[in-house]
Design an enzyme around this catalytic site. Structure first.
Site, PDB file in Angstrom:
ATOM      1  N   ASP A  19      -7.861  -4.585   8.055  1.00  0.00           N
ATOM      2  CA  ASP A  19      -6.530  -4.087   8.371  1.00  0.00           C
ATOM      3  C   ASP A  19      -5.784  -5.116   9.219  1.00  0.00           C
ATOM      4  OD1 ASP A  19      -4.796  -1.660   8.173  1.00  0.00           O
ATOM      5  OD2 ASP A  19      -4.851  -1.832  10.360  1.00  0.00           O
ATOM      6  N   HIS A  23      -2.379 -10.608  11.613  1.00  0.00           N
ATOM      7  CA  HIS A  23      -2.241 -10.715  13.060  1.00  0.00           C
ATOM      8  C   HIS A  23      -3.441 -11.414  13.700  1.00  0.00           C
ATOM      9  CE1 HIS A  23       1.314  -8.303  12.747  1.00  0.00           C
ATOM     10  NE2 HIS A  23       0.640  -7.341  12.134  1.00  0.00           N
ATOM     11  N   GLU A  50      -5.427  -6.911   4.443  1.00  0.00           N
ATOM     12  CA  GLU A  50      -4.050  -6.458   4.452  1.00  0.00           C
ATOM     13  C   GLU A  50      -3.183  -7.534   5.098  1.00  0.00           C
ATOM     14  OE1 GLU A  50      -2.735  -3.706   7.349  1.00  0.00           O
ATOM     15  OE2 GLU A  50      -1.345  -2.712   5.986  1.00  0.00           O
TER      16      GLU A  50
END
Length: 485
Positions: A19, A23, A50
């Site tokens: 997920d 980032h 993701e």
């Protein structure tokens, strides 16, 4: 992080969805993956990430760390199924991610709630979108199951503050148990890596396409039933419709199939062993019953050549090469295909090669003879090796591999590729880490062989040590086993 993931791998987990991967620096992700163990099946864990589109960094920055979820793919599918499914013909050029680096989806836990993509609330259209995704040769497909909701922040079904068992009822929504989805998973696995072929647009709501000659699917996103004739390139015969678990069948004649598609429905069938019921529901032999015969032939070809099987009965063309049954090259150099044959019938057959100009090359050996009974039957043959002069040797080797790498056997005989890795025999990983396959070789013959590994890019790794050796006798059913050196 790696230690925790390895604990999951030890429990049997085969891979991970990461997920919010964008980032994290991709170097950090790769550093974690470098510490992971192989799965209990012996392969590298499958990783997909993701990487939400929009702000930097782009999805391509993360290809080195694993596959990437393709949000554009889901958007294009939604647009087509809420508009014109005929638009899907141009899907590859519509801005979707490269298939080798991406994972497709129709919806996920975020986008079904914010309206970006479809959801179970789209009903039969949502089911059809999943049928298309499993049928289309592109990226790795995923099917999302979750729970019903009336607001975007609604929690899963619960009782007294505890989430209830995921029993696919009482608010849980489980497409993976839908007959159309389970049938299409079988279809997807059966057609393998065959390319999309014979695309047909009948209307803005009706499309059909094949995957090579291994399978065909037709989709009707319209509000009423539609009947069309599709040219699908598969062998003549009767096939089960996997979308309804074999409740209906499809007849292919002269390479064509006339299909009546229900509204918001689909029909899909493939060359395989799909059986809608067990042997207890087989029909008695009334002179019209059929059985599946699977033909496997080791037959290296030149560019542009295909291999067909032709024989003495109508199901095999009645010796007319124009009606010969084309075999699939998905396991090249072994060509394979399933044919619906009459039960309790004796017949002769041969393999032929056809090039793009229609030139025919026959095997030089005598006709092969066989007889069907009331159960499915399979044939293992080698080009120009007569049945009377041949025997079968099952090669078994224990070998662990990385994801995307497969094991082959190659050797000094023509039926073992004559030491050419391009013509090596692919072994089955069904009993991984044991790889296995029977191969037809001459009787009373001594030969040498080795096992090799090929990765997805075609790179070849030979096992070490001296060549292996084996000698056949005049019987049949030989087996040799070993461990990768």
């Amino acid at each position: 992080m790696a230690a925790y993931l390895n604990e999951q791998i030890a429990l049997g987990v085969d891979g991970f969805r990461i997920d919010a991967a964008k980032h994290m620096p991709v170097a950090d992700l790769n550093a974690i993956w470098a510490k992971l163990d192989n799965t209990t099946a012996g392969a590298e864990p499958y990783i997909f990430q993701e990487v939400y589109p929009g702000s930097a960094p782009p999805a391509s920055d993360y290809y080195s760390a694993g596959d990437v979820l393709d949000f554009t793919y889901a958007s294009r599918v939604k647009s087509a199924f809420q508009g014109n499914v005929s638009d899907l013909e141009s899907l590859p050029s519509s801005g979707v991610l490269p298939p080798a680096n991406s994972v497709s989806f129709v919806t996920n836990h975020d986008t079904e709630r914010n309206g970006l993509h479809m959801s179970y609330k789209d009903g039969d259209t949502y089911q059809l979108a999943n049928v298309f995704q499993l049928a289309y040769e592109w990226s790795t497909p995923t099917v999302y199951s979750g729970f019903e909701f009336s607001s975007s922040d609604q929690a899963p079904p619960n009782s007294n503050g505890f989430v209830t068992d995921t029993n696919c009822s009482g608010g849980w929504y489980c497409p993976q148990r839908d007959a159309a989805v389970t049938g299409m998973v079988k279809w997807h696995n059966a057609v393998g890596s065959e390319a999309v072929a014979n695309w047909s647009t009948k209307s803005s709501s009706v499309i059909g396409f094949g995957r090579g000659t291994a399978g065909y699917v037709a989709i009707n996103n319209g509000s009423s039933a539609a009947t069309y004739t599709f040219v699908r390139g598969m062998a003549d015969g009767t096939y089960a419709n996997v979308v309804d678990n074999g409740a209906t069948t499809v007849t292919v004649s002269g390479g064509n199939a006339t299909l009546t598609l229900p509204s918001k429905g689909a029909i899909a069938f493939y060359d395989g062993e799909f059986t809608p019921c067990d042997t207890s529901c087989e029909e008695p032999d009334d002179g019209t019953s059929t059985v599946t015969a699977t033909f496997n032939a080791y037959a290296p070809t030149t560019s542009g050549q295909d291999v067909h099987v032709v024989g003495s009965i109508a199901a095999l063309g009645g010796w007319d090469t124009a009606k010969a049954v084309k075999l699939s090259s998905s396991g090249y150099p072994v060509w394979a295909g399933a044919v619906s044959m009459p039960v309790n019938t004796s017949f002769d057959f041969k393999y032929v090669k056809k090039d793009a100009a229609g030139n025919i090359t026959w095997e030089s050996n005598a006709n092969r003879s066989a007889t069907t009974a009331t159960s499915a039957v399979g044939f293992q043959n080698s080009w120009n090796v007569a049945n009377a002069d041949a025997t079968d040797v099952t090669f078994n080797v224990t070998a662990t591999t990385a994801f995307g790498t497969n094991v082959y056997v190659v050797g000094s005989l023509a039926s073992l590729g004559s030491w050419n890795p391009a013509d090596a025999i692919p072994l089955s990983s069904a009993s991984y880490p044991t790889w296995s396959k029977p191969v037809i070789v001459p009787k009373s013959t001594t030969f040498e062989y080795k096992f090799i590994k090929k990765d997805g890019s075609g790179n070849v790794t030979w096992e070490s040590g001296t060549n292996r050796s084996y000698t056949t006798g005049s019987a049949s059913g030989y087996t040799t086993s070993g461990t990768w050196k």
